[in-house]
Scaffold this motif. Structure first.
Motif, short mmCIF file in Angstrom:
data_model
loop_
_atom_site.label_atom_id
_atom_site.label_comp_id
_atom_site.label_asym_id
_atom_site.label_seq_id
_atom_site.Cartn_x
_atom_site.Cartn_y
_atom_site.Cartn_z
N SER A 1 99.77 77.30 33.04
CA SER A 1 98.77 78.36 32.88
C SER A 1 97.35 77.81 32.84
O SER A 1 97.14 76.60 32.67
N GLY A 2 96.41 78.69 33.05
CA GLY A 2 95.00 78.34 32.91
C GLY A 2 94.28 78.01 34.19
O GLY A 2 93.06 77.91 34.21
N ILE A 3 95.06 77.81 35.28
CA ILE A 3 94.46 77.41 36.55
C ILE A 3 94.21 78.64 37.41
O ILE A 3 95.10 79.46 37.58
N GLY A 4 93.02 78.77 37.96
CA GLY A 4 92.68 79.83 38.89
C GLY A 4 92.31 79.24 40.23
O GLY A 4 92.52 78.05 40.48
N ASN A 5 91.74 80.05 41.09
CA ASN A 5 91.48 79.61 42.46
C ASN A 5 90.52 78.42 42.55
O ASN A 5 90.71 77.52 43.37
N VAL B 1 94.69 67.67 37.60
CA VAL B 1 94.50 69.00 37.01
C VAL B 1 93.83 68.87 35.64
O VAL B 1 92.87 69.55 35.33
N ARG B 2 94.36 67.96 34.84
CA ARG B 2 93.81 67.77 33.50
C ARG B 2 92.38 67.26 33.54
O ARG B 2 91.54 67.68 32.74
N LEU B 3 92.11 66.35 34.46
CA LEU B 3 90.75 65.81 34.57
C LEU B 3 89.75 66.91 34.96
O LEU B 3 88.67 67.02 34.39
N VAL B 4 90.16 67.73 35.95
CA VAL B 4 89.28 68.81 36.42
C VAL B 4 89.01 69.82 35.29
O VAL B 4 87.85 70.22 35.07
N PRO C 1 86.51 83.46 35.06
CA PRO C 1 86.95 82.64 33.95
C PRO C 1 88.35 82.07 34.15
O PRO C 1 89.29 82.79 34.41
N GLU C 2 88.44 80.77 34.07
CA GLU C 2 89.72 80.08 34.03
C GLU C 2 89.81 79.41 32.67
O GLU C 2 89.03 79.72 31.78
N LEU C 3 90.76 78.50 32.51
CA LEU C 3 90.98 77.92 31.19
C LEU C 3 89.71 77.41 30.51
O LEU C 3 89.44 77.76 29.35
N PRO C 4 88.89 76.61 31.17
CA PRO C 4 87.72 76.06 30.47
C PRO C 4 86.76 77.14 29.98
O PRO C 4 86.23 77.05 28.87
N GLU C 5 86.55 78.15 30.81
CA GLU C 5 85.62 79.22 30.43
C GLU C 5 86.18 80.03 29.25
O GLU C 5 85.44 80.39 28.33
N VAL C 6 87.48 80.31 29.30
CA VAL C 6 88.08 81.09 28.21
C VAL C 6 88.07 80.28 26.91
O VAL C 6 87.84 80.82 25.83
N GLU C 7 88.27 78.98 27.03
CA GLU C 7 88.23 78.14 25.84
C GLU C 7 86.81 78.10 25.24
O GLU C 7 86.64 78.09 24.02
N VAL C 8 85.81 78.09 26.10
CA VAL C 8 84.43 78.14 25.61
C VAL C 8 84.19 79.44 24.84
O VAL C 8 83.56 79.45 23.78
N ASP D 1 99.52 75.68 28.77
CA ASP D 1 98.58 75.11 29.73
C ASP D 1 98.61 73.59 29.63
O ASP D 1 99.08 73.03 28.64
N PRO D 2 98.12 72.91 30.66
CA PRO D 2 98.28 71.45 30.73
C PRO D 2 97.47 70.69 29.68
O PRO D 2 97.69 69.50 29.49
#
Length: 304
Positions: free
Chosen positions: A195-199, A232-235, A2-9, A162-163
DNA sequence: ATACACGCCTGCTGGC
DNA sequence: TGCCAGCAGGCGTGTA
């Protein structure tokens, strides 16, 4: 993972179930899943039982649920393999159940209340939960996504915004990179800078911005930093729109369904396959004791 | 101060 | 077939 998108979900999925719900009781099956909890302030079970929860908030990969009428919140980090699942009582968990909150939703229009389970499942115990004190944000802006309160858990206060946060300071980030004598990927993964970015999304954003992972952070021009932040924001936004990633089926959203972003990864896990931009085979190298995936043609180290 | 190595964890995979 | 090293890697801590 989980990175930012997954945690936000997870945060968004949790919100309708926990907001204004009462914690009836707590079962802790794995004490190590409370690693972030400071028991000197009291036992996790005692600090949570009987409390009414507010809308969950998130900064980067940290999630917290304020406890109404207190200056405290339940903080959760999913680590590598954590999941938070909303279940009907009686459900059987397939994964390793570490902590279970028994909650009761507020009275509905028809006057009934429902009991639910909030299950914290985590195979590898890199994630954890805790009760922590909320402290004021340094910049006075809301603590994160999902809250208007300028508060953040003490153990999250050192984490940068986070961005996707409206209060993220692009100029301050650019200045910070200018002071960093390290590879740009290491800087992207430094949660005290951004914050929020992982590998996974670090590799994807660097590919999109045509930057080599080891490119010194302080060698990037303002224009390149602007481009990188944009990518980064687009991804992250794309992954969020698609509901999160589940390349290894570890990640599931609050209802237990898998996310599905893995099909649209350009470089992560794509070693040997042609670069979608130029056709050169994608390479995987070890960097920071983890894998970095990049296109050796599009992403070359540039002279500082 | 800054930069980076390391420990924490467990299930799966590949090589012998 | 069976065993085990290697791998996945976010984050807090320790060290130089």
């Amino acid at each position: 993972m989980p990175e930012l998108p997954e945690v936000e979900v997870v945060r968004a999925g949790l919100a309708p179930a926990v907001t204004d719900a009462t914690i009836l009781g707590v079962e802790v099956f794995e004490p190590r899943s409370l690693r972030r909890h400071d028991s000197l302030a009291g036992a996790f079970e005692e600090l949570t039982t009987g409390r009414v929860m507010a809308t969950p908030a998130r900064r980067g990969k940290f999630l917290w649920i304020p406890l109404q009428g207190t200056d405290e919140a339940i903080v959760a980090h999913l680590g590598m393999s954590g999941q938070i699942l909303v279940r009907e009582p009686g459900a059987i968990e397939k994964g390793l159940l570490r902590i279970r909150l028994h909650i009761e939703t507020p009275r509905s229009e028809s006057g009934d209340r429902r009991e639910l389970w909030i299950d914290f499942v985590d195979q590898r115990i890199f994630g954890s939960m805790a009760v922590d004190t909320l402290v004021p944000t340094v910049d006075g802006a809301p603590g994160g996504r999902g809250t208007e309160e300028p508060l953040v858990p003490a153990q999250v206060s050192h984490i940068a915004r986070d961005p996707l946060d409206p209060a993220f300071d692009d100029a301050a980030f650019a200045r910070a990179l200018g002071r960093k004598n390290t590879g740009i990927k290491r800087a992207l993964l430094d949660q005290t800078l951004i914050s929020g970015i992982g590998n996974i999304y670090a590799d994807e954003a660097l590919w999109a911005a045509k930057l080599h992972y080891a490119q010194p952070a302080n060698s990037l021009s303002r224009a390149r930093i602007r481009t990188l932040l944009n990518e980064v924001r687009l991804v992250l936004a794309k992954a969020l729109a698609e509901g999160g990633t589940s390349f290894d089926a570890q990640y599931v959203n609050v209802n237990g369904a898998s996310g599905y972003f893995s099909h649209s990864l350009n470089v992560y896990g794509q070693q040997g396959k042609p670069c979608p931009r130029c056709g050169t085979p994608i390479v995987r190298e070890q960097f920071m004791n983890r894998s970095s995936h990049f296109c050796p043609h599009c992403q070359r180290l540039r002279a500082a």
